[in-house]
Design an enzyme around this catalytic site. Structure first.
Site, PDB file in Angstrom:
ATOM      1  N   ASP A   1     -44.934  65.078  59.134  1.00  0.00           N
ATOM      2  CA  ASP A   1     -45.102  66.409  59.721  1.00  0.00           C
ATOM      3  C   ASP A   1     -46.425  66.435  60.487  1.00  0.00           C
ATOM      4  O   ASP A   1     -47.058  65.394  60.679  1.00  0.00           O
ATOM      5  CB  ASP A   1     -45.077  67.470  58.619  1.00  0.00           C
ATOM      6  CG  ASP A   1     -46.317  67.397  57.755  1.00  0.00           C
ATOM      7  OD1 ASP A   1     -46.971  66.347  57.736  1.00  0.00           O
ATOM      8  OD2 ASP A   1     -46.647  68.411  57.107  1.00  0.00           O
TER       9      ASP A   1
ATOM     10  N   GLU B   1     -38.908  73.235  51.535  1.00  0.00           N
ATOM     11  CA  GLU B   1     -39.162  72.467  52.749  1.00  0.00           C
ATOM     12  C   GLU B   1     -38.686  73.196  54.000  1.00  0.00           C
ATOM     13  O   GLU B   1     -39.331  73.142  55.043  1.00  0.00           O
ATOM     14  CB  GLU B   1     -38.524  71.075  52.659  1.00  0.00           C
ATOM     15  CG  GLU B   1     -39.171  70.151  51.624  1.00  0.00           C
ATOM     16  CD  GLU B   1     -40.658  69.922  51.893  1.00  0.00           C
ATOM     17  OE1 GLU B   1     -41.116  70.156  53.015  1.00  0.00           O
ATOM     18  OE2 GLU B   1     -41.369  69.505  50.960  1.00  0.00           O
TER      19      GLU B   1
ATOM     20  N   TYR C   1     -38.079  64.950  59.278  1.00  0.00           N
ATOM     21  CA  TYR C   1     -39.119  65.295  58.303  1.00  0.00           C
ATOM     22  C   TYR C   1     -38.498  65.740  56.982  1.00  0.00           C
ATOM     23  O   TYR C   1     -38.844  65.233  55.905  1.00  0.00           O
ATOM     24  CB  TYR C   1     -40.068  66.405  58.814  1.00  0.00           C
ATOM     25  CG  TYR C   1     -40.816  66.998  57.647  1.00  0.00           C
ATOM     26  CD1 TYR C   1     -41.860  66.287  57.052  1.00  0.00           C
ATOM     27  CD2 TYR C   1     -40.394  68.180  57.049  1.00  0.00           C
ATOM     28  CE1 TYR C   1     -42.481  66.767  55.915  1.00  0.00           C
ATOM     29  CE2 TYR C   1     -41.020  68.659  55.911  1.00  0.00           C
ATOM     30  CZ  TYR C   1     -42.066  67.956  55.350  1.00  0.00           C
ATOM     31  OH  TYR C   1     -42.656  68.410  54.216  1.00  0.00           O
TER      32      TYR C   1
END
Length: 344
Positions: free
Chosen positions: A128, A27, A110
């Site tokens: 996102d 991520e 996020y």
DNA sequence: AAGACGGGGAG
DNA sequence: CTCCCAGTCTT
């Protein structure tokens, strides 16, 4: 959408297991970075730092080298700091509460939602750019997605829609849809599994959504850099400051030009002042490099010079063998410089 | 709210 | 050349 996702999802390295650490690394790498770019970096990074402990114990220079070329280098410095935090404070286990995980360096709204949902199955939004684009079209949301405040609108939408059964697949499906079908330009609506539920499709506003204002003020900076070699196959490099642009990366000695006077003379003055070096640089630069960042452009005139021997006077500099230069993490612009210098 | 912070791929 | 990408932090 979930059915489509199960059938069509890409076979990505971080989807092979549920290790929260690997989800986390992926991520962070994926922030503002395309999947295809990330894949090889992810593989190498995990090979080199397979666990939180390995990352926590690593030298920062090694970690930066593994990130070299990926950009946004504060991501990996924050990641390592956070890994150390998790190691010390949470016994090496990535926390599973919003409060704790959000407190980690480099983990914003996020990424917290992504890790919580994907690694732990917590029904938390992970909004996102993809999610905002997809939902703005499906739900006909005309908020300007460039505004920070808009994210909340989409988070609220996700909260109402998210599968409590499989939050991980839900969030990833939304993003996968954005990446594969609901693309920024010329989306493949005819292949879209949720076409019948899409307001923009029905109303013919696909090309108007999402609304996104653009910004931009490109600064130009003119630099001169020096490849200073010794008579023993060595070259001088220096480490950038620990804050700001390209923090802690290595580079060749360089100085910002005033715009007046001779660049070569300004660079020689810089080498004298900062290194105590009397270098006779070649009259003309052997390369001119332009490098574009998201917010500024560097124009670099690159000169070469030789010294009989160099005693590194500057505390953040080193004299290294030319064959060892590539062991250091350089920004791409200075990799370009070295590539040109080697080929002479 | 706006700017800093990388680099590359696509049209 | 412009846009934009599985964003976050600082001001």
């Amino acid at each position: 959408m979930l059915q489509w996702y199960k059938a069509e999802k890409r076979d990505l390295p971080w989807r092979k297991e549920r290790d929260p650490y690997k989800i986390w690394v992926s991520e962070i790498m994926l922030q503002q970075t395309r999947v295809d770019t990330v894949i090889p970096y992810f593989e190498r990074f995990i090979d080199q730092f397979p666990t939180i402990e390995a990352l926590a114990a690593a030298e920062e220079d090694k970690v930066l080298k593994a990130w070299e070329g990926l950009g946004y280098y504060s991501r990996v410095r924050n990641l390592q700091a956070a890994a150390r935090e998790v190691h010390e404070r949470y016994g090496g286990k990535v926390p599973n509460t919003l409060k704790e995980i959000s407190s980690l360096k480099g983990v914003g709204p996020y990424t917290s939602g992504a890790i919580l949902s994907i690694a732990y199955g917590v029904p938390e939004p992970a909004v996102d750019g993809n999610v905002m684009r997809v939902l703005s079209r499906i739900l006909s949301i005309w908020e300007d997605i460039a505004k920070p405040s808009s994210r909340k609108v989409f988070e609220e939408a996700v909260r109402q829609l998210i599968s409590t059964e499989d939050p991980s697949s839900f969030n990833q499906a939304l993003m996968e849809l954005g990446a594969l079908i609901c693309t920024p330009s010329s989306p493949s609506c005819l292949l879209c599994p949720v076409r019948e539920h899409c307001s923009a499709f029905h109303e013919g506003t696909i090309n108007e959504l999402p609304v996104k204002t653009k910004k931009k003020t490109m600064r130009h900076v003119h630099l001169a850099a020096a490849v200073v070699k010794t008579e023993k196959e060595e070259v001088i490099i220096q480490k950038r400051p620990p804050e700001g642009l390209l923090a802690n990366l290595w580079e060749f000695p360089n100085t910002e030009l005033s715009g007046m006077g001779n660049p070569r003379v300004e660079l020689e003055l810089f080498l004298k002042r900062e290194y105590g070096l009397d270098v006779q640089l070649e009259a003309e630069p052997f390369a001119k490099i332009q490098h574009v960042f998201s917010h500024l452009t560097w124009d670099i005139d690159v000169y070469e010079g030789t010294v009989s021997s160099a005693i590194p006077k500057k505390e953040n500099s080193r004299v290294v063998k030319t064959e060892e230069v590539e062991e250091y993490a350089f920004s791409v612009s200075h990799q370009k410089i070295w590539k040109k210098a080697k080929g002479r």
